[in-house]
Design an enzyme around this catalytic site. Sequence first.
Site, PDB file in Angstrom:
ATOM      1  N   GLY A   1     -31.956  32.917  24.039  1.00 60.28           N
ATOM      2  CA  GLY A   1     -31.607  32.992  22.593  1.00 60.28           C
ATOM      3  C   GLY A   1     -32.531  32.017  22.040  1.00 60.28           C
ATOM      4  O   GLY A   1     -33.006  31.018  22.284  1.00 60.28           O
ATOM      5  N   CYS A   2     -32.773  32.221  20.738  1.00 66.48           N
ATOM      6  CA  CYS A   2     -33.460  31.417  19.579  1.00 66.48           C
ATOM      7  C   CYS A   2     -32.979  30.194  19.738  1.00 66.48           C
ATOM      8  O   CYS A   2     -33.784  29.266  19.615  1.00 66.48           O
ATOM      9  CB  CYS A   2     -33.641  32.179  18.486  1.00 66.48           C
ATOM     10  SG  CYS A   2     -32.336  32.820  17.446  1.00 66.48           S
TER      11      CYS A   2
END
Length: 342
Positions: free
Chosen positions: A145-146
């Site tokens: 995920g970012c």
Amino acid sequence: MSLRVAVAGASGYAGGELLRLLLNHPEAEIGALTAGTNAGEPLGRLHPHLPELADRLLEPTTADVLGGHDVVFMALPHGSAAQLSRELDDVPLIIDCGADYRLTDEAAWTEFYGSDHAGTWPYGLPELPGQRDVLRQSRRIALPGCFPTVATLALWPAYRAGLLAPAVDIVAFTGASGAGKTLKPHLLASEVMGSATPYGVAGTHRHTPELEQNLSALAGVPVEVSFTPVLAPMTRGILAVCGAQVLNGVTDGDVREVYTKAAASERFVHLLPPGHWPTTAAVTGSNSAHLQAALDIRRQRLIAIGAIDNLTKGTAGNAVQCMNLVHRFNENTGLTTVGVAP
């Protein structure tokens, strides 16, 4: 020989960023572009910044359309990639930009995502110790995920070196593009501009178990994470501010030494000079993570700050980086450390 590459979910922000990077990749030939409700639309209507692909029609996201490619990037909502990937056994490399295969803990997946756990693929963050060797041998890759990308990079040198207690507070400010293109009232410009809004507060955000998974592996003991994301009035970028207690005897010199050593061999990790702090503007459009770390002597806490572009290093750039590793290209092929300013 060029790789024939397909992008599932090409109409979204992550899909568009993948195409922007792939257009400049000398070894990539862009094949099928697929979408859900936007199937049948010309890509130029959704991504006018990609004129070379403007006349390409988006096709339905099916195994028949995506099969036969060398690489399939899946930029799909969580839950969508698991079923589709099972139907693509013939594809040599699949890189999932979503969440379906990131977590190793089945119970954590069920708690935070509310569905059956699809399994776990090799984790696509090349900068983690030893991970490049794993990725070079992989044919299925789960991108981080970012938020976990930037926070893990900000804390990785310190936890790897054993400088920190196993508990960390993370507050991360993100641009609205991180929520995707789906129309949501709270993401309208009139709601976002001029306002900063916390969400996923008190341990409820879905990236919390992923952060704990990453940092615990680095520390060698379970690490507890308190994570608060904040929607900021900007389009792109994440700024993560991380704080953790240092162990007895750790000095500011120790901190600088381990961060300098960690960043020295990493193309996409840039440690700023002392006293300079990361900004989201400096990494816009680049695959770079800008880091800084300093010791709060009064509180004996490390403050580590990282900035990335959530669509590039946080998603599409990392995906291309992983593809480069698998196919033994130079790791920075098609990628840049140079941001866009102002």
